[in-house]
Motif scaffolding. Structure first.
Motif, PDB file in Angstrom:
ATOM      1  N   PRO A 153       0.577   3.543   0.078  1.00  0.00           N
ATOM      2  CA  PRO A 153       0.477   3.625  -1.382  1.00  0.00           C
ATOM      3  C   PRO A 153      -0.933   3.278  -1.843  1.00  0.00           C
ATOM      4  CG  PRO A 153       2.457   2.441  -0.732  1.00  0.00           C
ATOM      5  CD  PRO A 153       1.658   2.627   0.511  1.00  0.00           C
ATOM      6  N   LEU A 154      -1.427   3.995  -2.826  1.00  0.00           N
ATOM      7  CA  LEU A 154      -2.798   3.841  -3.280  1.00  0.00           C
ATOM      8  C   LEU A 154      -3.129   2.405  -3.669  1.00  0.00           C
ATOM      9  CD1 LEU A 154      -5.465   5.335  -4.087  1.00  0.00           C
ATOM     10  CD2 LEU A 154      -4.479   5.522  -6.402  1.00  0.00           C
ATOM     11  N   ALA A 155      -2.248   1.788  -4.444  1.00  0.00           N
ATOM     12  CA  ALA A 155      -2.477   0.412  -4.908  1.00  0.00           C
ATOM     13  C   ALA A 155      -1.174  -0.106  -5.499  1.00  0.00           C
ATOM     14  CB  ALA A 155      -3.586   0.371  -5.960  1.00  0.00           C
ATOM     15  N   GLU A 156      -1.120  -1.404  -5.672  1.00  0.00           N
ATOM     16  CA  GLU A 156       0.070  -2.009  -6.273  1.00  0.00           C
ATOM     17  C   GLU A 156       0.296  -1.420  -7.664  1.00  0.00           C
ATOM     18  OE1 GLU A 156       1.731  -6.482  -7.437  1.00  0.00           O
ATOM     19  OE2 GLU A 156      -0.106  -6.238  -6.253  1.00  0.00           O
ATOM     20  N   GLY A 157       1.526  -1.001  -7.919  1.00  0.00           N
ATOM     21  CA  GLY A 157       1.862  -0.396  -9.204  1.00  0.00           C
ATOM     22  C   GLY A 157       1.577   1.093  -9.271  1.00  0.00           C
ATOM     23  N   LEU A 196       7.010   7.393   4.451  1.00  0.00           N
ATOM     24  CA  LEU A 196       7.018   6.586   3.227  1.00  0.00           C
ATOM     25  C   LEU A 196       7.455   7.397   2.020  1.00  0.00           C
ATOM     26  CD1 LEU A 196       3.744   4.472   3.681  1.00  0.00           C
ATOM     27  CD2 LEU A 196       6.098   3.841   4.277  1.00  0.00           C
ATOM     28  N   ILE A 197       6.992   8.631   1.917  1.00  0.00           N
ATOM     29  CA  ILE A 197       7.350   9.477   0.777  1.00  0.00           C
ATOM     30  C   ILE A 197       8.848   9.763   0.769  1.00  0.00           C
ATOM     31  CG2 ILE A 197       7.121  11.854  -0.107  1.00  0.00           C
ATOM     32  CD1 ILE A 197       4.108  11.592   0.614  1.00  0.00           C
ATOM     33  N   ARG A 198       9.440   9.832   1.943  1.00  0.00           N
ATOM     34  CA  ARG A 198      10.887  10.092   2.027  1.00  0.00           C
ATOM     35  C   ARG A 198      11.708   8.798   2.020  1.00  0.00           C
ATOM     36  NH1 ARG A 198      12.028  13.263   7.100  1.00  0.00           N
ATOM     37  NH2 ARG A 198      10.211  12.144   7.928  1.00  0.00           N
ATOM     38  N   GLY A 199      11.046   7.663   1.749  1.00  0.00           N
ATOM     39  CA  GLY A 199      11.768   6.402   1.637  1.00  0.00           C
ATOM     40  C   GLY A 199      12.171   5.798   2.960  1.00  0.00           C
ATOM     41  N   ARG A 200      11.514   6.210   4.032  1.00  0.00           N
ATOM     42  CA  ARG A 200      11.849   5.706   5.356  1.00  0.00           C
ATOM     43  C   ARG A 200      10.889   4.596   5.781  1.00  0.00           C
ATOM     44  NH1 ARG A 200      13.656  10.773   9.196  1.00  0.00           N
ATOM     45  NH2 ARG A 200      15.233  11.652   7.800  1.00  0.00           N
ATOM     46  N   SER A 213      -2.935  -2.302   0.593  1.00  0.00           N
ATOM     47  CA  SER A 213      -2.838  -3.494  -0.252  1.00  0.00           C
ATOM     48  C   SER A 213      -3.250  -4.762   0.479  1.00  0.00           C
ATOM     49  CB  SER A 213      -1.411  -3.658  -0.779  1.00  0.00           C
ATOM     50  OG  SER A 213      -0.523  -4.008   0.273  1.00  0.00           O
ATOM     51  N   ARG A 214      -3.717  -4.653   1.732  1.00  0.00           N
ATOM     52  CA  ARG A 214      -4.097  -5.858   2.475  1.00  0.00           C
ATOM     53  C   ARG A 214      -5.295  -6.568   1.867  1.00  0.00           C
ATOM     54  NH1 ARG A 214      -5.501  -1.393   5.828  1.00  0.00           N
ATOM     55  NH2 ARG A 214      -7.677  -1.344   6.550  1.00  0.00           N
ATOM     56  N   PHE A 215      -6.066  -5.864   1.025  1.00  0.00           N
ATOM     57  CA  PHE A 215      -7.168  -6.503   0.305  1.00  0.00           C
ATOM     58  C   PHE A 215      -6.703  -6.816  -1.106  1.00  0.00           C
ATOM     59  CE2 PHE A 215      -9.454  -4.372   3.674  1.00  0.00           C
ATOM     60  CZ  PHE A 215     -10.393  -5.323   4.038  1.00  0.00           C
ATOM     61  N   ARG A 216      -6.785  -8.071  -1.482  1.00  0.00           N
ATOM     62  CA  ARG A 216      -6.260  -8.499  -2.781  1.00  0.00           C
ATOM     63  C   ARG A 216      -7.288  -8.422  -3.897  1.00  0.00           C
ATOM     64  NH1 ARG A 216      -1.131  -7.515  -2.191  1.00  0.00           N
ATOM     65  NH2 ARG A 216      -0.293  -8.476  -0.294  1.00  0.00           N
ATOM     66  N   GLU A 217      -8.576  -8.478  -3.551  1.00  0.00           N
ATOM     67  CA  GLU A 217      -9.597  -8.427  -4.593  1.00  0.00           C
ATOM     68  C   GLU A 217      -9.652  -7.020  -5.187  1.00  0.00           C
ATOM     69  OE1 GLU A 217     -13.398  -9.836  -3.476  1.00  0.00           O
ATOM     70  OE2 GLU A 217     -12.644 -11.710  -2.627  1.00  0.00           O
ATOM     71  N   ARG A 218      -9.755  -6.954  -6.512  1.00  0.00           N
ATOM     72  CA  ARG A 218      -9.770  -5.667  -7.185  1.00  0.00           C
ATOM     73  C   ARG A 218     -10.915  -5.642  -8.197  1.00  0.00           C
ATOM     74  NH1 ARG A 218      -6.976  -4.709  -3.569  1.00  0.00           N
ATOM     75  NH2 ARG A 218      -4.855  -3.874  -3.499  1.00  0.00           N
TER      76      ARG A 218
END
Length: 515
Positions: free
Chosen positions: A351-355, A383-387, A398-403
């Protein structure tokens, strides 16, 4: 790159990737108006095509978009080594992520190799897929211990790695880590056949269609292009560098690197295997069956994008190195490639980013995109198919928290780009006279930087030197005749037209008013 081949009198060989020179051109249509599919995949390289292929195979409708022709971007300029041995990676990944996640990295890349092998077999793809042993070799006694440690690290993760003293290259080596049962292939011949299975049953391939923005909506994503809009449940950014990079602050998490390749003929047999040195300036070797004998592909001479104007010198340096190792009969091709290297050397896949859970990304393959790009397609299709995917965790963006925020000063600079500038006639003419025909230069006048090109006929063209991605100043690249951005790797042709993301906007013109 990607234009019709031409000779540069200062450089040896044809200025074209061997893979592009020896594969058919594509002719998929552009998007014409608006449409809807389940998933829109932006970017026609190995990650994008694999993702789209696997999603369609699973029963979803997909649209694959490319701003130019598919497989003429990074994948068209690769060395096409299909391997899990990425120079010295496993000691680093274990130290950074721990053994469990390092095993995910190894298994994902191995699965990428085996997926390519099975698709070649199942679809009878004539792409020269051939199993090879991969070597990372020590060029000095100082790097020998690191190579031996890499063999131990890779073996601890279940990879078939060994340390050997026998490196079948003529230059002196001090041992190598060897990974058996890796591979090489012709990437365009492989991917063009996969892409040919996409159109139909509600799925499409659209070329010459540049995505310019994404609009996140309740329950979906609208991909805005220069030829219409596609609505879908999900979108995948597989554009080498994501064109939609504000969420997740990708502009602060990767850096671009250019490297150079020569396709040479040598006057002796090339050893069986694919090779790269362990430390120092990169020296990479492989062979490719090419009609009347093997073409040997040697790569290296890397530098950060946009930091070198005389890029021709890097080709010459690479040629001198090749000739120091082998008796070179001829140099048939030369080309360059651009890669993105992440802050921790592990690609961002997920996923690109949280949210922003309806937009997925695959980027930052750091010069190792064949196996990893295929693994990216497998991860994203799950992931797109919910697996659940067993390797997704180590690659999770998302392993990097700084934005970091997109600075307001950058917005203002982009808004101010272009427009006229008054320049003293004498000064302007002196600057022009110093630029040879066919070359470009950045010149500063009263605090404003102007990109000036003299064409082959002596005509003068002026552009604002402001990159339209985030406002950095572009630099001239004399081998590719392009303007390259040192910050995030956007590239423009000599006239200012976009040839490489993350930018989606051309350089602005700069009218010179002489006084």
């Amino acid at each position: 790159m990607g234009e019709s081949p031409e000779r540069d009198e200062d450089l040896p060989g044809t200025a074209e990737s061997y893979w592009i020179a020896t594969s058919p051109e594509t002719g998929f249509p552009p998007l014409d108006g608006d449409g809807r599919v389940d998933v829109t995949v932006i970017g026609g390289g190995i990650a994008g095509i694999t993702t789209a292929f696997l999603l369609k195979k699973a029963g979803l409708t997909v649209a694959l978009l490319d701003a130019r022709r598919i497989v003429t971007g990074a994948t068209g300029y690769t060395t096409a080594k299909v391997t899990s041995l990425h120079r010295l990676i496993y000691t680093h990944v274990i130290d950074r992520f721990g053994s469990a996640k390092a095993r995910q990295y190894a298994e994902a890349n191995q699965a990428g190799i085996e997926t390519i092998a099975s698709l070649v077999r199942d679809y009878n793809i004539p792409c020269g897929f051939e199993r090879k042993s991969a070597y990372t070799y020590a060029e000095s006694e100082e790097s020998r211990d690191r190579v031996a440690a890499e063999a131990d690290a890779a073996r601890s993760l279940g990879l078939p790695a060994t340390f050997t003293e026998d490196v079948p290259l003529p230059e002196k080596a001090h041992g190598a880590v060897v990974l058996e049962n890796q591979a090489q292939f012709h990437p365009r011949n492989y991917l063009l056949l996969l892409a040919g299975h996409l159109p139909g049953e509600g799925s499409y391939v659209f070329e010459m269609t540049r995505a310019v923005d994404l609009e996140e909506q309740p329950g979906g994503v609208a991909v805005k292009t220069d030829r219409g809009s596609l609505s879908s449940d999900y979108a995948v950014l597989a554009t080498h560098y994501p064109i939609y990079d504000r969420p997740g602050a990708y502009f602060a998490r990767m850096h671009p690197s250019r490297s150079y390749a020569l396709g040479i003929r040598i006057d002796e047999p090339f050893p069986d295997g694919i090779f790269i040195n362990a430390a120092g300036p990169v020296h990479s070797w492989r062979s490719q069956p090419a009609g009347d004998g093997d073409l040997v592909i040697v790569t290296g001479a890397a530098h950060d994008t946009g930091t070198v104007t005389d890029t021709r010198a890097h080709y010459r340096s690479l040629e001198a190195y090749a000739r120091s190792v082998y008796p070179v009969g001829s140099v048939d091709y030369h080309w360059s490639a651009q890669d993105y290297i992440t802050a921790d050397r592990v690609p961002y896949i997920g996923p690109l980013a949280e949210g922003h859970d309806r937009i997925f990304v695959a980027t930052g393959f750091g010069k190792w995109g064949m196996a990893a790009g295929t693994a990216a397609g497998m991860i994203l299709a799950d992931l797109i198919r919910g697996r659940t995917n067993p390797w997704a965790e180590v690659f999770d963006p998302s392993r990097f928290r700084e934005r970091p925020e997109f600075p307001d000063r950058v917005r203002r600079k982009l808004e101010a780009a272009g427009g006229p500038i008054e320049i003293d006639t004498g000064r302007f003419e002196r600057e022009i006279a110093a630029i040879p025909p066919g070359e470009g230069k950045i010149v500063e006048f009263d605090g404003q930087k102007v990109a000036i090109v003299r064409d082959e006929h002596g005509g003068v063209h002026t552009l604002d030197a402001t990159c339209m991605h985030m406002g950095c100043t572009v630099a001239w690249n004399n081998a590719e005749k392009s303007w390259d951005c040192p910050c995030h790797g956007s590239r423009y042709d000599a006239s200012g037209k976009v040839i490489g993301s993350p930018t989606v906007r051309d350089l602005k013109g700069k009218e010179v008013v002489r006084r």
